[in-house]
Design a protein around this motif. Sequence first.
Motif, PDB file in Angstrom:
ATOM      1  N   ALA A  57       0.847  -1.191   0.000  1.00  0.00           N
ATOM      2  CA  ALA A  57       0.000   0.000   0.000  1.00  0.00           C
ATOM      3  C   ALA A  57       0.885   1.243   0.000  1.00  0.00           C
ATOM      4  CB  ALA A  57      -0.895  -0.007   1.231  1.00  0.00           C
ATOM      5  N   PRO A  58       0.569   2.225  -0.840  1.00  0.00           N
ATOM      6  CA  PRO A  58       1.382   3.459  -0.859  1.00  0.00           C
ATOM      7  C   PRO A  58       1.399   4.116   0.513  1.00  0.00           C
ATOM      8  CG  PRO A  58      -0.116   3.379  -2.741  1.00  0.00           C
ATOM      9  CD  PRO A  58      -0.523   2.270  -1.827  1.00  0.00           C
ATOM     10  N   ALA A  59       2.600   4.471   0.984  1.00  0.00           N
ATOM     11  CA  ALA A  59       2.752   5.142   2.274  1.00  0.00           C
ATOM     12  C   ALA A  59       3.166   6.587   2.021  1.00  0.00           C
ATOM     13  CB  ALA A  59       3.795   4.428   3.119  1.00  0.00           C
ATOM     14  N   PHE A  98       3.746   2.406  -6.693  1.00  0.00           N
ATOM     15  CA  PHE A  98       2.910   1.337  -6.149  1.00  0.00           C
ATOM     16  C   PHE A  98       1.438   1.540  -6.525  1.00  0.00           C
ATOM     17  CE2 PHE A  98       6.081   0.373  -2.491  1.00  0.00           C
ATOM     18  CZ  PHE A  98       6.716  -0.565  -3.276  1.00  0.00           C
ATOM     19  N   GLU A  99       0.988   2.784  -6.504  1.00  0.00           N
ATOM     20  CA  GLU A  99      -0.396   3.041  -6.898  1.00  0.00           C
ATOM     21  C   GLU A  99      -0.601   2.724  -8.371  1.00  0.00           C
ATOM     22  OE1 GLU A  99      -4.427   4.089  -6.834  1.00  0.00           O
ATOM     23  OE2 GLU A  99      -3.012   3.460  -5.272  1.00  0.00           O
ATOM     24  N   GLY A 100       0.389   3.080  -9.209  1.00  0.00           N
ATOM     25  CA  GLY A 100       0.298   2.722 -10.617  1.00  0.00           C
ATOM     26  C   GLY A 100       0.232   1.215 -10.820  1.00  0.00           C
ATOM     27  N   MET A 101       1.044   0.476 -10.066  1.00  0.00           N
ATOM     28  CA  MET A 101       1.003  -0.986 -10.146  1.00  0.00           C
ATOM     29  C   MET A 101      -0.354  -1.518  -9.717  1.00  0.00           C
ATOM     30  SD  MET A 101       4.664  -1.907  -8.444  1.00  0.00           S
ATOM     31  CE  MET A 101       6.146  -0.994  -8.883  1.00  0.00           C
ATOM     32  N   ARG A 102      -0.901  -0.954  -8.652  1.00  0.00           N
ATOM     33  CA  ARG A 102      -2.205  -1.410  -8.174  1.00  0.00           C
ATOM     34  C   ARG A 102      -3.271  -1.220  -9.251  1.00  0.00           C
ATOM     35  NH1 ARG A 102      -6.822   0.215  -6.248  1.00  0.00           N
ATOM     36  NH2 ARG A 102      -6.328   2.412  -6.599  1.00  0.00           N
ATOM     37  N   THR A 153       7.775   9.094  -4.745  1.00  0.00           N
ATOM     38  CA  THR A 153       7.839   8.458  -6.062  1.00  0.00           C
ATOM     39  C   THR A 153       7.579   6.963  -5.947  1.00  0.00           C
ATOM     40  OG1 THR A 153       9.554  10.094  -6.556  1.00  0.00           O
ATOM     41  CG2 THR A 153       9.144   8.399  -8.208  1.00  0.00           C
ATOM     42  N   ARG A 154       8.124   6.337  -4.924  1.00  0.00           N
ATOM     43  CA  ARG A 154       7.845   4.910  -4.733  1.00  0.00           C
ATOM     44  C   ARG A 154       6.358   4.701  -4.464  1.00  0.00           C
ATOM     45  NH1 ARG A 154      10.906   1.428  -0.161  1.00  0.00           N
ATOM     46  NH2 ARG A 154       9.960   3.035   1.132  1.00  0.00           N
ATOM     47  N   ALA A 213      11.212  -0.510  -5.325  1.00  0.00           N
ATOM     48  CA  ALA A 213       9.826  -0.727  -5.737  1.00  0.00           C
ATOM     49  C   ALA A 213       9.601  -2.127  -6.297  1.00  0.00           C
ATOM     50  CB  ALA A 213       9.426   0.322  -6.772  1.00  0.00           C
ATOM     51  N   GLY A 214      10.629  -2.970  -6.245  1.00  0.00           N
ATOM     52  CA  GLY A 214      10.468  -4.362  -6.640  1.00  0.00           C
ATOM     53  C   GLY A 214      10.845  -4.684  -8.069  1.00  0.00           C
ATOM     54  N   PHE A 215      11.384  -3.702  -8.810  1.00  0.00           N
ATOM     55  CA  PHE A 215      11.809  -3.975 -10.191  1.00  0.00           C
ATOM     56  C   PHE A 215      13.143  -4.713 -10.190  1.00  0.00           C
ATOM     57  CE2 PHE A 215       8.894  -0.437 -10.893  1.00  0.00           C
ATOM     58  CZ  PHE A 215       8.259  -0.799 -12.070  1.00  0.00           C
ATOM     59  N   GLU A 216      13.326  -5.550 -11.188  1.00  0.00           N
ATOM     60  CA  GLU A 216      14.584  -6.270 -11.368  1.00  0.00           C
ATOM     61  C   GLU A 216      15.181  -5.926 -12.729  1.00  0.00           C
ATOM     62  OE1 GLU A 216      13.809 -10.408 -10.951  1.00  0.00           O
ATOM     63  OE2 GLU A 216      13.350 -10.278  -8.801  1.00  0.00           O
ATOM     64  N   LEU A 217      16.486  -5.739 -12.754  1.00  0.00           N
ATOM     65  CA  LEU A 217      17.182  -5.474 -14.016  1.00  0.00           C
ATOM     66  C   LEU A 217      17.113  -6.708 -14.900  1.00  0.00           C
ATOM     67  CD1 LEU A 217      19.094  -3.804 -15.839  1.00  0.00           C
ATOM     68  CD2 LEU A 217      21.007  -4.778 -14.541  1.00  0.00           C
ATOM     69  N   ARG A 218      16.574  -6.531 -16.125  1.00  0.00           N
ATOM     70  CA  ARG A 218      16.463  -7.664 -17.041  1.00  0.00           C
ATOM     71  C   ARG A 218      17.315  -7.527 -18.294  1.00  0.00           C
ATOM     72  NH1 ARG A 218      11.819 -10.741 -16.732  1.00  0.00           N
ATOM     73  NH2 ARG A 218      12.749 -11.882 -18.466  1.00  0.00           N
TER      74      ARG A 218
END
Length: 303
Positions: A148-150, A248-252, A243-244, A282-287
């Motif tokens: 949840a966005p904080a 998160f809201e965008g992901m939701r 920004t984080r 924010a949980g992204f991984e370099l691919r």
Amino acid sequence: MAYPSRPYQSEADYALMRALLVEIAALEGPLTYYHLGDLDWWRFSANDPGEAVRQVRLWFDGERLVGFGWPSGSGIEFVAHPRHAPVEAEILAWGEGRRPADGEGRRFTAWSYEHHRARNQLLRSRGYERSAAHFRLNVRALDADPPAPALPAGYRIRHVRGEEDVAARVEVHRDAFSPSRMTVAKHLAVMSAPTYRPELDLVVEAPDGSFAAFCLVWHDAANRTGEFEPVGCHSAHRRLGLTRAVLFEGMRRLRALGATSCVVFSSGAAEAEPARRLYAAAGFELRARLYAWELQERGGGDA
């Protein structure tokens, strides 16, 4: 084989270009070169969206679009269907041939993923050299709800409501990317793009009503994915986690639309380390890494 080509002609061609990106993404997943949002952003954030897209050239296999080239500054952005990879050489030759006769000493740039061996070999065979400049493709699965966005007290997340918000939306963008060429007219044009959805044009509103951070999310419904582009924070509101939170809201919201993954590009430059830490948090991984390949300009514009 040689692929027939022609200049961009109409909005029907733009629809074909968008369909090609969707088809490629279905084959390649998140490791595609460009997403629908990239195409719309290039066009609609330009000074003249109509003129910008008229620079494009299209390549066909019969009546089927298999590639296109889009001149970009001192280089080219190009798309090729993976089953028609030989068209890449034709697109590059066209782009190189457009170099100005007085361009001696400048460099012509094309882009290739580090893992794309065939394209890297093609560029090398044409005299390109890989530079250190690159972007990082960061991917995050949306198989579970994001945190949840904080937000600090008094801040809230909402979407852009329409023209009434555009001046403030542009102000936060210009501060985040200073110096910036974004204008009210440009953002209004972006809002007319086919992929734009107002509920995915997100901002963090500060206690005084100004916008403190933002992200624009582009949703590819067919491939159940989304792209964040651009993302930024006003200099007066940094290091507050805003920004984080808006990511998160965008992901939701993407997940509520059925998306299963999202991507964001970030610069590989040393000064972009804060952005890299943000996306990791924010949980992204370099691919993948997308490198600039440079061809030294020669007078006369010969390829």
